[in-house]
Write a protein that holds these residues in place. Sequence first.
Motif, PDB file in Angstrom:
ATOM      1  N   ALA A  41      14.838  43.438 -30.943  1.00  0.00           N
ATOM      2  CA  ALA A  41      14.893  45.032 -30.898  1.00  0.00           C
ATOM      3  C   ALA A  41      14.724  45.474 -32.203  1.00  0.00           C
ATOM      4  CB  ALA A  41      16.223  45.620 -30.291  1.00  0.00           C
ATOM      5  N   GLY A  42      15.278  44.957 -33.275  1.00  0.00           N
ATOM      6  CA  GLY A  42      15.310  45.395 -34.720  1.00  0.00           C
ATOM      7  C   GLY A  42      16.008  46.616 -34.921  1.00  0.00           C
ATOM      8  N   GLU A  43      15.480  47.604 -35.687  1.00  0.00           N
ATOM      9  CA  GLU A  43      16.049  48.726 -36.114  1.00  0.00           C
ATOM     10  C   GLU A  43      15.459  49.964 -35.361  1.00  0.00           C
ATOM     11  OE1 GLU A  43      15.349  49.655 -40.269  1.00  0.00           O
ATOM     12  OE2 GLU A  43      17.018  48.333 -40.706  1.00  0.00           O
ATOM     13  N   ILE A  44      16.453  50.542 -34.598  1.00  0.00           N
ATOM     14  CA  ILE A  44      16.624  52.068 -33.831  1.00  0.00           C
ATOM     15  C   ILE A  44      17.002  53.171 -34.529  1.00  0.00           C
ATOM     16  CG2 ILE A  44      16.789  53.077 -31.468  1.00  0.00           C
ATOM     17  CD1 ILE A  44      15.223  50.199 -31.500  1.00  0.00           C
ATOM     18  N   ASP A  73       5.840  46.605 -22.344  1.00  0.00           N
ATOM     19  CA  ASP A  73       6.930  45.952 -22.795  1.00  0.00           C
ATOM     20  C   ASP A  73       6.738  44.328 -22.297  1.00  0.00           C
ATOM     21  OD1 ASP A  73       7.592  48.151 -24.142  1.00  0.00           O
ATOM     22  OD2 ASP A  73       9.026  48.613 -22.432  1.00  0.00           O
ATOM     23  N   THR A  74       6.413  44.303 -21.136  1.00  0.00           N
ATOM     24  CA  THR A  74       6.062  43.006 -20.477  1.00  0.00           C
ATOM     25  C   THR A  74       5.235  42.198 -21.261  1.00  0.00           C
ATOM     26  OG1 THR A  74       7.126  43.901 -18.335  1.00  0.00           O
ATOM     27  CG2 THR A  74       5.650  41.682 -18.262  1.00  0.00           C
ATOM     28  N   LEU A  75       4.078  42.701 -21.597  1.00  0.00           N
ATOM     29  CA  LEU A  75       3.048  42.149 -22.152  1.00  0.00           C
ATOM     30  C   LEU A  75       3.657  41.606 -23.663  1.00  0.00           C
ATOM     31  CD1 LEU A  75      -0.222  43.944 -21.204  1.00  0.00           C
ATOM     32  CD2 LEU A  75       0.746  41.955 -20.317  1.00  0.00           C
ATOM     33  N   ASP A  76       4.427  42.471 -24.101  1.00  0.00           N
ATOM     34  CA  ASP A  76       4.820  42.113 -25.416  1.00  0.00           C
ATOM     35  C   ASP A  76       5.683  40.699 -25.578  1.00  0.00           C
ATOM     36  OD1 ASP A  76       4.307  44.374 -27.122  1.00  0.00           O
ATOM     37  OD2 ASP A  76       5.856  45.533 -26.369  1.00  0.00           O
ATOM     38  N   LEU A  77       6.217  40.436 -24.444  1.00  0.00           N
ATOM     39  CA  LEU A  77       6.894  39.165 -23.952  1.00  0.00           C
ATOM     40  C   LEU A  77       5.751  38.228 -23.797  1.00  0.00           C
ATOM     41  CD1 LEU A  77       9.177  37.075 -23.599  1.00  0.00           C
ATOM     42  CD2 LEU A  77       9.587  38.178 -21.310  1.00  0.00           C
ATOM     43  N   LEU A  78       4.842  38.410 -22.836  1.00  0.00           N
ATOM     44  CA  LEU A  78       3.889  37.474 -22.345  1.00  0.00           C
ATOM     45  C   LEU A  78       3.086  36.780 -23.361  1.00  0.00           C
ATOM     46  CD1 LEU A  78       3.366  39.121 -18.709  1.00  0.00           C
ATOM     47  CD2 LEU A  78       4.991  37.084 -19.270  1.00  0.00           C
ATOM     48  N   GLN A  79       2.770  37.605 -24.293  1.00  0.00           N
ATOM     49  CA  GLN A  79       1.854  37.352 -25.196  1.00  0.00           C
ATOM     50  C   GLN A  79       2.294  36.275 -25.965  1.00  0.00           C
ATOM     51  OE1 GLN A  79       0.436  40.130 -28.278  1.00  0.00           O
ATOM     52  NE2 GLN A  79       2.462  40.690 -28.729  1.00  0.00           N
ATOM     53  N   ARG A  80       3.688  36.002 -26.091  1.00  0.00           N
ATOM     54  CA  ARG A  80       4.345  35.141 -26.805  1.00  0.00           C
ATOM     55  C   ARG A  80       4.524  33.668 -26.441  1.00  0.00           C
ATOM     56  NH1 ARG A  80       7.845  37.745 -30.728  1.00  0.00           N
ATOM     57  NH2 ARG A  80       7.476  39.709 -30.873  1.00  0.00           N
ATOM     58  N   LEU A  81       4.044  33.558 -24.991  1.00  0.00           N
ATOM     59  CA  LEU A  81       4.440  32.498 -24.244  1.00  0.00           C
ATOM     60  C   LEU A  81       3.231  31.408 -24.286  1.00  0.00           C
ATOM     61  CD1 LEU A  81       6.151  33.651 -20.900  1.00  0.00           C
ATOM     62  CD2 LEU A  81       7.184  33.051 -23.209  1.00  0.00           C
ATOM     63  N   PRO A  82       3.215  30.127 -24.453  1.00  0.00           N
ATOM     64  CA  PRO A  82       2.243  29.389 -24.503  1.00  0.00           C
ATOM     65  C   PRO A  82       1.388  29.138 -23.220  1.00  0.00           C
ATOM     66  CG  PRO A  82       4.265  28.181 -24.193  1.00  0.00           C
ATOM     67  CD  PRO A  82       4.481  29.516 -24.400  1.00  0.00           C
ATOM     68  N   ASN A  83      -0.093  29.036 -23.400  1.00  0.00           N
ATOM     69  CA  ASN A  83      -0.921  29.004 -22.498  1.00  0.00           C
ATOM     70  C   ASN A  83      -1.112  30.237 -21.513  1.00  0.00           C
ATOM     71  OD1 ASN A  83      -1.129  26.203 -22.862  1.00  0.00           O
ATOM     72  ND2 ASN A  83       0.419  25.732 -21.871  1.00  0.00           N
ATOM     73  N   VAL A  84      -0.887  31.342 -22.118  1.00  0.00           N
ATOM     74  CA  VAL A  84      -1.003  32.571 -21.704  1.00  0.00           C
ATOM     75  C   VAL A  84      -2.170  33.371 -22.131  1.00  0.00           C
ATOM     76  CG1 VAL A  84       0.112  34.901 -21.068  1.00  0.00           C
ATOM     77  CG2 VAL A  84       1.390  32.838 -20.851  1.00  0.00           C
ATOM     78  N   PRO A  87       2.120  48.720 -33.128  1.00  0.00           N
ATOM     79  CA  PRO A  87       2.105  49.901 -33.849  1.00  0.00           C
ATOM     80  C   PRO A  87       2.149  51.241 -32.868  1.00  0.00           C
ATOM     81  CG  PRO A  87       0.514  48.632 -34.984  1.00  0.00           C
ATOM     82  CD  PRO A  87       1.029  47.639 -33.386  1.00  0.00           C
ATOM     83  N   SER A  88       2.685  52.245 -32.987  1.00  0.00           N
ATOM     84  CA  SER A  88       2.690  53.360 -32.181  1.00  0.00           C
ATOM     85  C   SER A  88       1.222  53.687 -31.638  1.00  0.00           C
ATOM     86  CB  SER A  88       3.254  54.491 -32.858  1.00  0.00           C
ATOM     87  OG  SER A  88       3.708  55.502 -31.899  1.00  0.00           O
ATOM     88  N   ASN A  89       1.101  54.268 -30.343  1.00  0.00           N
ATOM     89  CA  ASN A  89      -0.097  54.579 -29.845  1.00  0.00           C
ATOM     90  C   ASN A  89      -1.098  53.273 -29.573  1.00  0.00           C
ATOM     91  OD1 ASN A  89       1.183  57.265 -29.059  1.00  0.00           O
ATOM     92  ND2 ASN A  89       0.553  58.036 -31.176  1.00  0.00           N
ATOM     93  N   THR A  90      -0.534  52.215 -29.515  1.00  0.00           N
ATOM     94  CA  THR A  90      -1.466  51.118 -29.118  1.00  0.00           C
ATOM     95  C   THR A  90      -1.222  50.288 -27.844  1.00  0.00           C
ATOM     96  OG1 THR A  90      -0.273  49.700 -30.658  1.00  0.00           O
ATOM     97  CG2 THR A  90      -2.033  51.087 -31.662  1.00  0.00           C
ATOM     98  N   GLY A  91      -2.241  49.774 -27.156  1.00  0.00           N
ATOM     99  CA  GLY A  91      -1.812  49.041 -26.214  1.00  0.00           C
ATOM    100  C   GLY A  91      -2.416  47.655 -26.382  1.00  0.00           C
ATOM    101  N   SER A 108      11.084  49.791 -35.867  1.00  0.00           N
ATOM    102  CA  SER A 108      10.692  48.343 -36.249  1.00  0.00           C
ATOM    103  C   SER A 108       9.942  47.565 -35.347  1.00  0.00           C
ATOM    104  CB  SER A 108      11.925  47.516 -36.706  1.00  0.00           C
ATOM    105  OG  SER A 108      12.724  47.271 -35.582  1.00  0.00           O
ATOM    106  N   ARG A 109       9.382  48.313 -34.159  1.00  0.00           N
ATOM    107  CA  ARG A 109       8.570  47.589 -33.448  1.00  0.00           C
ATOM    108  C   ARG A 109       7.269  46.915 -34.006  1.00  0.00           C
ATOM    109  NH1 ARG A 109       5.898  50.695 -28.244  1.00  0.00           N
ATOM    110  NH2 ARG A 109       4.361  51.028 -29.607  1.00  0.00           N
ATOM    111  N   GLN A 110       6.923  45.790 -33.858  1.00  0.00           N
ATOM    112  CA  GLN A 110       5.834  45.221 -34.281  1.00  0.00           C
ATOM    113  C   GLN A 110       4.600  45.623 -33.793  1.00  0.00           C
ATOM    114  OE1 GLN A 110       5.918  40.811 -33.761  1.00  0.00           O
ATOM    115  NE2 GLN A 110       7.968  40.725 -34.623  1.00  0.00           N
TER     116      GLN A 110
END
Length: 495
Positions: free
Chosen positions: A319-322, A411-422, A463-467, A459-461
């Motif tokens: 989450a970092g800084e909010i 938000d789900t893709l933020d996690l899935l992209q970090r998983l191997p073989n995905v 950037p704003s207004n990107t997908g 602190s979101r990795q």
Amino acid sequence: MLSRLLAASTAVLALTVSAGAVQAQDFRALARQDLQAAHDALQANHPAAVVQGQASAPFRSWIDTGLADAMAKAGQVNSGDSHAYLMRYYAGGFRDSNISMTPSFEGLSPYFAIGWPGFTTGWRDGKYVVTYVKPGVRSTPPVGAELVDCAGKSAEDLAQEKLDQWEADLTSEAGRVRSAPFLLWNRNNPFTAGMPMACNFRINNSRRAREFRLTNQPVQIADLEAAYRATVYVAPAQPLAIESVNGRPWIHAHSFADAAGWDAFNAQVEAQAATLRAQGFVLDLRGARGQSYNSTTRGYGLANRIWTPEFTVSRQPAAGEITYRATAGNRQWYAETLGRMEADPRFVQESMPVIEETRAIIAAMDAAMASGQRTFTLTGRPPVADTGAPNPVQGQVVVLVDAGCAGGCLDTLDLLQRLPNVRIAGSETSTDSIFIEQTTQRLPSNYSDLSYGHKAWTSRQRPSNTGFKPAQGLAYTGNPADEAAVRTWVGTLFQ
């Protein structure tokens, strides 16, 4: 992220007004009243008004100039639908998908028009091209023809005039895709032109364009729906399911909505987890919109059921800084949310840490306001060290996305992209800003709701207004509405 949960409990029943009452309304006055109320609420509570940085620039440049622009147009508002168009125009100018102004009544369907030429256009490879022609309609450009101009106005200028902010945000690829079918339709928007009389099209990449006269065709909802569905992917009526496609599991998760049937679907995923892990699978997130906190937890929950929480926990984005804006309005949102949490016995039993976090935010909000601070920053969940748990998924995973993937899907893709073989495949997703956790309030007219993010994930990795944009080789360039072609193409990604 702290919940935007229970947002549905704050919703008000859609306004029902008799025909006589509608006629009695001064929609111009109501529009001006709502625009000013929206401006004042955003100015008083939105973090971008006080948080520095590039992400805040569109908000600051538009909030006052956009109000003046919209107010100048308010004299043309003569109905509930035109009121909705002007509200959407003002909200769209912030270029923040987390700011919206939506009708409190049932708004226009994507299958609505009061006039159309018997064909429609889609956004393909940076061009507006014909994607559907109603059978039997004569003297129309063929499917695949590129729109060049109409009455001397280029296709791009026409799109900016008719679509941008009125139907979608054309600064995003997803907005282009979703709004393209309406380019030559008359959607009864009094602020823009209706259907053009004639347009030039380039056929088969020819150097010279050919003019076609556009003839208004009888409007039938079934025809417009067929045209839209031939152009833009539309999720099936049953959004959650698992099937076998070409001998491989295909997980359909096209909605994060409360009513989609997640309990039964999660049970189905758990029952087939061993097969999914051994063979690999397709996770189809096309059209998966979700704006509530629950949508993010559902996406994470789906990943945990397949990969296990022990494996995903160290790969979840921290989450970092909010940064919170300290205002009475924002404090009220948290106080009301806390009250709903504490009144729900099941939530108290299962989510006590969230309740405690909310109490801490309210206390920090009180302290900041007492000391005259406009903002305060709290640190959310820190990164978790790798647990050493092995990856339970041995096969390849293709996550299929499109312009309809928004909100919790991102938000789900933020996690899935970090998983191997995905691998993330398909077409470009929607975008979202760093201003999150929605406040929703009814505007004075009772015809419109304003929604905006009231805290900044500075602190979101991502950037704003990107997908998310699939990498080369994973981008689908065919017809998104041709399901057989999409499935065949996905199959090639496993070869």
